[in-house]
Design a protein around this motif. Structure first.
Motif, PDB file in Angstrom:
ATOM      1  N   GLN A   1      26.160 -11.879 -27.070  1.00 35.21           N
ATOM      2  CA  GLN A   1      25.381 -11.850 -25.832  1.00 35.21           C
ATOM      3  C   GLN A   1      24.268 -12.887 -25.884  1.00 35.21           C
ATOM      4  OE1 GLN A   1      25.785 -10.121 -23.084  1.00 35.21           O
ATOM      5  NE2 GLN A   1      23.813  -9.895 -22.065  1.00 35.21           N
ATOM      6  N   ARG A   2      23.573 -12.953 -27.009  1.00 35.90           N
ATOM      7  CA  ARG A   2      22.462 -13.907 -27.131  1.00 35.90           C
ATOM      8  C   ARG A   2      22.983 -15.344 -27.195  1.00 35.90           C
ATOM      9  NH1 ARG A   2      18.695 -15.814 -25.139  1.00 35.90           N
ATOM     10  NH2 ARG A   2      17.238 -17.039 -26.368  1.00 35.90           N
ATOM     11  N   SER A   3      24.100 -15.573 -27.887  1.00 36.54           N
ATOM     12  CA  SER A   3      24.668 -16.921 -27.944  1.00 36.54           C
ATOM     13  C   SER A   3      25.037 -17.410 -26.549  1.00 36.54           C
ATOM     14  CB  SER A   3      25.912 -16.933 -28.839  1.00 36.54           C
ATOM     15  OG  SER A   3      25.579 -16.643 -30.178  1.00 36.54           O
ATOM     16  N   ARG A   4      25.573 -16.520 -25.730  1.00 35.70           N
ATOM     17  CA  ARG A   4      25.992 -16.915 -24.380  1.00 35.70           C
ATOM     18  C   ARG A   4      24.796 -17.169 -23.474  1.00 35.70           C
ATOM     19  NH1 ARG A   4      31.111 -12.656 -24.437  1.00 35.70           N
ATOM     20  NH2 ARG A   4      32.249 -13.847 -26.027  1.00 35.70           N
ATOM     21  N   VAL A   5      23.719 -16.437 -23.662  1.00 37.58           N
ATOM     22  CA  VAL A   5      22.491 -16.739 -22.929  1.00 37.58           C
ATOM     23  C   VAL A   5      21.997 -18.130 -23.311  1.00 37.58           C
ATOM     24  CG1 VAL A   5      20.055 -16.111 -22.630  1.00 37.58           C
ATOM     25  CG2 VAL A   5      21.815 -14.336 -22.603  1.00 37.58           C
TER      26      VAL A   5
ATOM     27  N   ILE B   1      20.940 -24.064 -22.474  1.00 37.87           N
ATOM     28  CA  ILE B   1      21.216 -25.459 -22.843  1.00 37.87           C
ATOM     29  C   ILE B   1      21.914 -26.189 -21.702  1.00 37.87           C
ATOM     30  CG2 ILE B   1      22.484 -26.934 -24.469  1.00 37.87           C
ATOM     31  CD1 ILE B   1      22.063 -24.585 -26.533  1.00 37.87           C
ATOM     32  N   LEU B   2      22.793 -25.492 -20.988  1.00 36.72           N
ATOM     33  CA  LEU B   2      23.473 -26.099 -19.847  1.00 36.72           C
ATOM     34  C   LEU B   2      22.466 -26.474 -18.752  1.00 36.72           C
ATOM     35  CD1 LEU B   2      26.176 -26.908 -18.592  1.00 36.72           C
ATOM     36  CD2 LEU B   2      26.467 -24.542 -17.836  1.00 36.72           C
ATOM     37  N   ALA B   3      21.453 -25.644 -18.543  1.00 35.17           N
ATOM     38  CA  ALA B   3      20.413 -25.976 -17.561  1.00 35.17           C
ATOM     39  C   ALA B   3      19.654 -27.230 -17.981  1.00 35.17           C
ATOM     40  CB  ALA B   3      19.458 -24.801 -17.394  1.00 35.17           C
ATOM     41  N   ARG B   4      19.489 -27.417 -19.279  1.00 37.89           N
ATOM     42  CA  ARG B   4      18.820 -28.621 -19.780  1.00 37.89           C
ATOM     43  C   ARG B   4      19.715 -29.848 -19.635  1.00 37.89           C
ATOM     44  NH1 ARG B   4      18.275 -28.007 -25.787  1.00 37.89           N
ATOM     45  NH2 ARG B   4      20.245 -29.172 -25.849  1.00 37.89           N
TER      46      ARG B   4
ATOM     47  N   LEU C   1      19.827 -20.620  -5.688  1.00 37.21           N
ATOM     48  CA  LEU C   1      20.241 -19.369  -6.317  1.00 37.21           C
ATOM     49  C   LEU C   1      21.264 -19.637  -7.418  1.00 37.21           C
ATOM     50  CD1 LEU C   1      19.701 -16.292  -5.773  1.00 37.21           C
ATOM     51  CD2 LEU C   1      21.852 -16.292  -4.481  1.00 37.21           C
ATOM     52  N   VAL C   2      21.154 -18.900  -8.526  1.00 31.24           N
ATOM     53  CA  VAL C   2      22.156 -18.915  -9.593  1.00 31.24           C
ATOM     54  C   VAL C   2      23.031 -17.683  -9.435  1.00 31.24           C
ATOM     55  CG1 VAL C   2      22.569 -18.800 -12.092  1.00 31.24           C
ATOM     56  CG2 VAL C   2      20.669 -20.154 -11.196  1.00 31.24           C
ATOM     57  N   VAL C   3      24.345 -17.904  -9.439  1.00 33.50           N
ATOM     58  CA  VAL C   3      25.322 -16.827  -9.272  1.00 33.50           C
ATOM     59  C   VAL C   3      26.302 -16.894 -10.435  1.00 33.50           C
ATOM     60  CG1 VAL C   3      27.265 -16.037  -7.867  1.00 33.50           C
ATOM     61  CG2 VAL C   3      25.134 -16.712  -6.772  1.00 33.50           C
ATOM     62  N   ALA C   4      26.623 -15.750 -11.029  1.00 34.71           N
ATOM     63  CA  ALA C   4      27.601 -15.691 -12.109  1.00 34.71           C
ATOM     64  C   ALA C   4      28.964 -15.326 -11.569  1.00 34.71           C
ATOM     65  CB  ALA C   4      27.188 -14.671 -13.158  1.00 34.71           C
TER      66      ALA C   4
ATOM     67  N   ARG D   1      22.288 -15.893 -16.637  1.00 41.39           N
ATOM     68  CA  ARG D   1      20.930 -15.413 -16.872  1.00 41.39           C
ATOM     69  C   ARG D   1      20.112 -16.458 -17.644  1.00 41.39           C
ATOM     70  NH1 ARG D   1      22.187 -10.929 -19.455  1.00 41.39           N
ATOM     71  NH2 ARG D   1      22.550  -9.821 -17.495  1.00 41.39           N
ATOM     72  N   GLY D   2      20.750 -17.069 -18.641  1.00 38.23           N
ATOM     73  CA  GLY D   2      20.061 -18.114 -19.391  1.00 38.23           C
ATOM     74  C   GLY D   2      19.775 -19.338 -18.549  1.00 38.23           C
ATOM     75  N   PHE D   3      20.730 -19.726 -17.704  1.00 40.68           N
ATOM     76  CA  PHE D   3      20.543 -20.884 -16.831  1.00 40.68           C
ATOM     77  C   PHE D   3      19.380 -20.633 -15.872  1.00 40.68           C
ATOM     78  CE2 PHE D   3      22.590 -24.784 -15.198  1.00 40.68           C
ATOM     79  CZ  PHE D   3      21.876 -24.952 -14.014  1.00 40.68           C
ATOM     80  N   ALA D   4      19.351 -19.436 -15.295  1.00 36.14           N
ATOM     81  CA  ALA D   4      18.292 -19.110 -14.350  1.00 36.14           C
ATOM     82  C   ALA D   4      16.920 -19.124 -15.021  1.00 36.14           C
ATOM     83  CB  ALA D   4      18.561 -17.744 -13.720  1.00 36.14           C
ATOM     84  N   ALA D   5      16.833 -18.542 -16.209  1.00 38.75           N
ATOM     85  CA  ALA D   5      15.554 -18.487 -16.912  1.00 38.75           C
ATOM     86  C   ALA D   5      15.054 -19.880 -17.269  1.00 38.75           C
ATOM     87  CB  ALA D   5      15.688 -17.627 -18.167  1.00 38.75           C
ATOM     88  N   ALA D   6      15.988 -20.747 -17.741  1.00 39.49           N
ATOM     89  CA  ALA D   6      15.585 -22.083 -18.173  1.00 39.49           C
ATOM     90  C   ALA D   6      15.261 -22.994 -16.997  1.00 39.49           C
ATOM     91  CB  ALA D   6      16.691 -22.697 -19.026  1.00 39.49           C
ATOM     92  N   SER D   7      15.918 -22.793 -15.855  1.00 42.34           N
ATOM     93  CA  SER D   7      15.739 -23.681 -14.705  1.00 42.34           C
ATOM     94  C   SER D   7      14.663 -23.203 -13.740  1.00 42.34           C
ATOM     95  CB  SER D   7      17.060 -23.821 -13.945  1.00 42.34           C
ATOM     96  OG  SER D   7      17.446 -22.570 -13.370  1.00 42.34           O
ATOM     97  N   GLY D   8      14.321 -21.922 -13.805  1.00 42.19           N
ATOM     98  CA  GLY D   8      13.375 -21.361 -12.854  1.00 42.19           C
ATOM     99  C   GLY D   8      13.985 -21.023 -11.511  1.00 42.19           C
TER     100      GLY D   8
END
Length: 481
Positions: free
Chosen positions: A272-276, A281-284, A293-296, A306-313
């Motif tokens: 779960q953490r690796s996928r976040v 990293i993809l957002a970077r 909006l980010v949609v899964a 969730r990781g993309f949204a957090a990193a991108s704002g």
């Protein structure tokens, strides 16, 4: 069946799950059932359990279908014993037939049952050798070839038969096998597929494909079975033999990205953490400037989104509702419903996505058919723009190590650039996580993993000579008992 409308699994299809338990005096069939239930995501075509009382005969039950469809309480009572193993299957060698379901049960020189996750790339040669010796087969799987090697082997013990056979096997094999007295687990020297060891109380031991199968029965994770190692569970507890040493390790990178359950741990990583981290990293690497909006794509895209949204704002919301009860459909829809086949699994929410520029996060694209349909569904629901972000590099090569993927020519990335793939699926932009980004997310090195589906660099010599899923059917006349 029209593949463009009813192929709901866009990513590589699943593989197999294996489970073994040595627990004298306990309800081993129930342990196997729940362990397989936890591993259902690794294969939904068939399921089976083999069990035995110490010193008694092996009883095997297997059938096509999900674990919950195959077994009743009455079945599990009939499978009582002191040791057991279980298997959930998605066909990667041989078709989806009852004869190819597992565990494989043979009684040649010795009686045994075997469950296998992986693929042998030298199955045709081994099959021809055994047939020439008069060995009969009922199935068309490399798993039965392994079982026949062990059942007919001249060694005095099952452990020695395994040690004799392991150097002759080329490919991926995380395997559990039992006779009347012990459960053995062994893994190919590259360690391509996962296999873990757990303890259940004081004198009961478990092996399984993933740690989530240990969790569900209350077992404690002890360690991974090492590449090239043979582990024996019996009255002595756990004994180990390192049969093959010194090979380049090549753990499957796609286990982290998609195959394994997010609550499993592999090589010290909670997936779960690796996928976040993949999403971060993809957002970077591929930001979506100006998106609303980010949609899964549920469920596999949720941690990375969730990781993309957090990193991108960029805020995240549910753009799709998923029907989680769509596993296997036995009743085919008519032509009118077939046009809406993907809605059996996903339904977009216009109130969430209408008028918005969306970043849609998923784990992979193989053929592109489902991704193209998702883009159309989002547009029909009012999305202003659709930007796809994928937490894996482009898949350009088939897997020969236990995963059913499309042929190279069927893959949307075959001889296409990323821009050409973007045009094919019809979105505004498309970006993939780089291979370096995946390794950063999983905190691993290329030298210890297999990434052949992305890079084309297979870790086992001769892999590309493998004839595919139906190698045995196509290459040899089957000799059936």
């Amino acid at each position: 069946m029209a593949p463009d409308t009813l192929d709901h699994r866009e990513g590589p299809r699943d593989e197999c799950g294996v489970f073994g338990v040595y627990a004298p005096g306990q309800d081993v069939a129930k342990f196997a059932y729940y362990g397989m239930y936890a591993l259902q995501h690794r294969g939904q075509e068939s399921a089976g359990i083999a069990s035995a009382d110490l010193g008694g005969y092996i009883i095997t039950q297997r059938a096509l279908g999900l674990v919950s469809q195959v077994f009743t309480e009455h079945d599990l009572r009939a499978l009582s014993g002191d040791l057991a193993l279980g298997h959930t299957r998605y066909s990667t060698t041989g078709g989806n037939e009852w004869e190819n379901s597992q565990p494989v049960h043979r009684n040649d020189r010795r009686e045994l049952a075997l469950a296998h996750n992986g693929n042998l790339v030298n199955a045709v040669e081994l099959h021809a050798e055994l047939v020439a010796k008069g060995v009969h087969f009922r199935a068309t799987t490399d798993s039965e070839i392994m079982a026949a090697l062990l059942s007919t082997g001249e060694a005095n013990s099952l452990e020695d038969a395994i040690a004799d056979a392991m150097p002759r096997l080329r490919g991926a094999f995380s395997t559990v096998v039992m006779d009347r007295d012990r459960v053995c687990a062994f893994r190919d020297p590259q360690g391509i597929r996962p296999l873990v060891l757990g303890q259940l109380g004081g004198d009961a031991w478990v092996v399984a494909s993933e740690t989530c199968a240990l969790d569900i029965i209350g077992a404690t994770y002890v360690r991974d079975v090492a590449p090239g190692e043979l582990v024996v569970l019996d009255e002595r507890g756990v004994t180990s033999r390192q049969v093959i040493e010194g090979e380049r390790q090549a753990f499957c990178l796609f286990e982290y990205i998609y195959f394994a359950r997010p609550d499993s741990r592999m090589n010290g990583q909670l997936l779960q953490r690796s996928r976040v981290r993949m999403g971060e990293i993809l957002a970077r690497e591929a930001p979506a400037v100006g998106a609303d909006l980010v949609v899964a794509v549920p469920d596999s895209g949720i941690p990375a989104a969730r990781g993309f949204a957090a990193a991108s704002g960029i805020p995240m919301d549910d753009g799709f509702v998923k029907n989680r009860y769509v596993q296997r459909t036995f009743i085919q829809p008519g032509d009118q419903l077939r046009q809406h086949g993907l809605r059996l699994k996903f339904n977009p929410l216009p109130e969430v996505i209408e008028g918005k520029s969306l970043v849609v996060v998923d784990d992979s694209i193989v053929r592109g058919n489902t991704t193209r349909q998702l883009v159309k569904m989002l547009r029909d629901a009012g999305a202003r723009e659709v930007h796809f972000r994928i937490t894996a590099p482009p898949i350009r090569n088939p897997c020969h190590y236990g995963v059913d993927m499309s042929s190279r020519e069927e893959m949307v990335a075959h001889e296409r650039t990323v821009d050409e793939i973007r045009d094919h699926i019809g979105c505004e932009s498309l970006a993939y996580l780089s291979l370096e980004g995946v390794y950063e997310a999983v905190r691993g090195q290329r030298s210890g993993h297999c990434d052949a589906c992305f890079s084309g660099e297979y870790p086992i010599p001769g892999t590309e000579d493998h004839l595919g899923k139906y190698a045995l059917e196509n290459a040899l006349p089957m000799v059936k008992a």
